[in-house]
Write a protein that holds these residues in place. Structure first.
Motif, PDB file in Angstrom:
ATOM      1  N   LEU A 106       1.109  -1.086  -0.132  1.00 57.08           N
ATOM      2  CA  LEU A 106      -0.132  -0.060   0.038  1.00 57.08           C
ATOM      3  C   LEU A 106       0.893   1.137   0.069  1.00 57.08           C
ATOM      4  N   GLY A 107       0.994   1.952  -1.052  1.00 56.81           N
ATOM      5  CA  GLY A 107       1.826   2.819  -1.207  1.00 56.81           C
ATOM      6  C   GLY A 107       1.463   4.153  -0.290  1.00 56.81           C
ATOM      7  N   ALA A 108       2.314   5.491  -0.266  1.00 60.82           N
ATOM      8  CA  ALA A 108       1.724   6.445   0.677  1.00 60.82           C
ATOM      9  C   ALA A 108       1.398   7.570  -0.305  1.00 60.82           C
ATOM     10  N   VAL A 140      -5.055   9.963   2.172  1.00 60.48           N
ATOM     11  CA  VAL A 140      -3.560  10.274   2.706  1.00 60.48           C
ATOM     12  C   VAL A 140      -3.374   9.212   3.807  1.00 60.48           C
ATOM     13  N   ASN A 141      -2.016   8.489   3.555  1.00 61.01           N
ATOM     14  CA  ASN A 141      -1.455   7.688   4.641  1.00 61.01           C
ATOM     15  C   ASN A 141      -0.016   8.041   4.360  1.00 61.01           C
ATOM     16  N   GLU A 142       0.692   7.920   5.493  1.00 63.17           N
ATOM     17  CA  GLU A 142       1.988   8.187   5.333  1.00 63.17           C
ATOM     18  C   GLU A 142       2.908   6.725   5.984  1.00 63.17           C
ATOM     19  N   GLY A 143       2.474   5.606   5.053  1.00 59.32           N
ATOM     20  CA  GLY A 143       3.057   4.310   5.457  1.00 59.32           C
ATOM     21  C   GLY A 143       3.044   3.945   6.810  1.00 59.32           C
ATOM     22  N   PHE A 160      -3.382  13.773  12.666  1.00 65.03           N
ATOM     23  CA  PHE A 160      -2.452  14.926  12.338  1.00 65.03           C
ATOM     24  C   PHE A 160      -2.287  14.605  10.908  1.00 65.03           C
ATOM     25  N   ARG A 161      -2.001  13.465  10.581  1.00 62.17           N
ATOM     26  CA  ARG A 161      -1.212  13.400   9.173  1.00 62.17           C
ATOM     27  C   ARG A 161      -2.598  12.213   8.402  1.00 62.17           C
ATOM     28  N   ALA A 162      -2.601  10.991   8.699  1.00 65.85           N
ATOM     29  CA  ALA A 162      -3.342   9.958   7.957  1.00 65.85           C
ATOM     30  C   ALA A 162      -4.843  10.494   8.082  1.00 65.85           C
TER      31      ALA A 162
END
Length: 297
Positions: A106-108, A140-143, A160-162
Motif C-alpha cells: 500500500l503506497g503512501a 492520505v496515509n504516510e506508510g 495529524f497526518r493520515a
C-alpha cells in the motif's frame, strides 16, 4: 555509539528467593528498506521537532544512520537500500513510503507537498523489485508512520497526518481488521512516535506492544488497554526521547539510547534493548523506526 544487551537485570525466583534470568524471546529474521541521509537537511517545518534555524550535521547523520544499518546486519536481518534523491531531504525516513503486508504494497500519499514525491520513489522501488501488487492510495496515509502491523491487526493512527478514510482503504486492501487510534498531542504526530509493536503474538494474545497513553484520546487509551492489557506503558520522558520510535524483531528492540526508562522494563519482559544515538536525525522528527520500512513478504 550503541549500547547492547550488556548486563541483564535478574528477577527473584518466587520459590527460592534467588535471582533468575528472565526468559528470552525469540528473534525472527526481517527484511528492511532504508534510505541513506545523503540529502538530509531541515529547510522547512512540518512537525514540532523541525526547526530550520538549527544547523544539521549531515556527516554525523550519515554516521548514525550507518550504525543503525550495521546493527540490523549484525543481528542477521536483510537491509535493502532506496536510492536517495536530491531535493527530498526526508527520504531518510523510509518507513513513511509504504506499508507492506503479505507482499502487498500500500503506497503512501503524503499530507504535505514537500514530501509528496517520496511516494512515487518508494512505489518505483517496489515495482522494480518484483512486487506485483502495489496500490496507489486514494486517501492520505504516510506508510508505517501511522500503520503498525501485528499478527492479526493493523493499528492505524489518525489526527495529524493520515485521514480516517485511509483506514478503510487499508482494511480492504490487506484483508485484515484495522483499528483506528486517535492521536491528540502534536508532538506525537505519527503513530510510530507513540507506539511500537514488540512481537507478533505472545501465548495466543495478539501482540506485545509498548506505548505512551498521553499521545492518545481517552477512547483510544481504553481500546489499547483492552487489546493489550500487558503492554509496556512508557513515560512522557521516554516518549519525548523517541523511545517508542523503535524496531523489534521479536527479541532485540532497537531504540534511542536516551530512552533510559524503557531498558529495564524491556529486559524484565525478556527483550534485549539495543540503544542507538540518532539525535541528528531527530532534528527532522524521526528516529529508528522512521528510518526503517519493514518488508513483510
Amino acid at each position: 555509539m550503541r549500547t547492547g544487551p550488556g548486563d541483564r537485570t535478574q528477577q527473584p525466583d518466587a520459590a527460592t528467593g534467588h535471582s533468575k534470568e528472565p526468559s528470552l524471546r525469540t528473534a525472527s529474521p526481517r527484511r528492511y528498506l532504508m534510505c541513506p541521509p545523503t540529502h538530509f537537511e531541515v529547510t522547512y517545518s512540518i512537525n514540532p521537532w523541525m526547526d530550520p534555524a538549527k544547523p544539521v550535521d549531515r556527516r554525523l547523520a550519515l554516521t548514525q544512520w550507518e550504525e543503525l544499518r550495521r546493527t540490523y546486519l549484525s543481528l542477521g536481518h536483510d537491509v535493502e537500500l532506496l536510492e536517495p534523491r536530491a531535493g527530498l531531504p526526508d527520504m531518510v525516513f523510509a518507513a513513511n513510503g509504504a506499508t507492506v503486508v503479505d507482499g502487498r504494497v500500500l503506497g503512501a500519499r503524503f499530507a504535505h507537498p514537500q514530501r509528496a514525491p517520496e511516494a512515487a520513489a518508494a512505489r518505483e522501488w517496489f515495482a522494480a523489485h518484483g512486487f506485483p501488487d502495489i496500490r496507489l492510495p486514494e486517501h492520505v496515509n504516510e506508510g508505517e508512520g501511522d500503520f503498525a502491523v501485528t499478527a492479526n491487526l493493523v493499528l492505524a493512527g489518525r489526527g495529524f497526518r493520515a485521514s480516517p478514510e485511509s483506514h478503510a482503504e487499508a482494511q480492504e486492501f490487506f484483508g485484515r481488521p484495522v483499528v483506528g487510534l486517535d492521536l491528540v498531542d502534536p508532538r506525537f504526530y505519527h503513530l510510530d512516535t507513540a507506539l511500537c509493536v514488540l512481537d507478533d503474538a505472545v501465548d495466543g494474545a495478539d501482540a506485545g506492544v509498548m506505548y505512551y497513553p498521553g499521545a492518545f484520546s481517552p477512547g483510544s487509551r481504553k481500546v489499547l488497554a483492552r487489546l493489550f492489557p500487558e503492554a509496556l506503558v512508557a513515560t512522557e520522558a521516554d516518549a519525548l526521547a523517541f523511545g517508542l520510535n523503535a524496531v523489534s524483531d521479536g527479541r532485540n528492540v532497537l531504540l534511542p539510547q536516551a530512552a533510559t526508562g524503557l531498558f529495564a522494563p524491556l529486559r524484565e519482559r525478556g527483550y534485549e534493548p539495543v540503544g542507538l544515538d540518532l539525535d541528528e536525525l531527530l532534528k527532522g522528527g524521526g528516529s529508528v523506526k522512521c528510518c526503517t520500512l519493514e518488508i513483510r513478504a
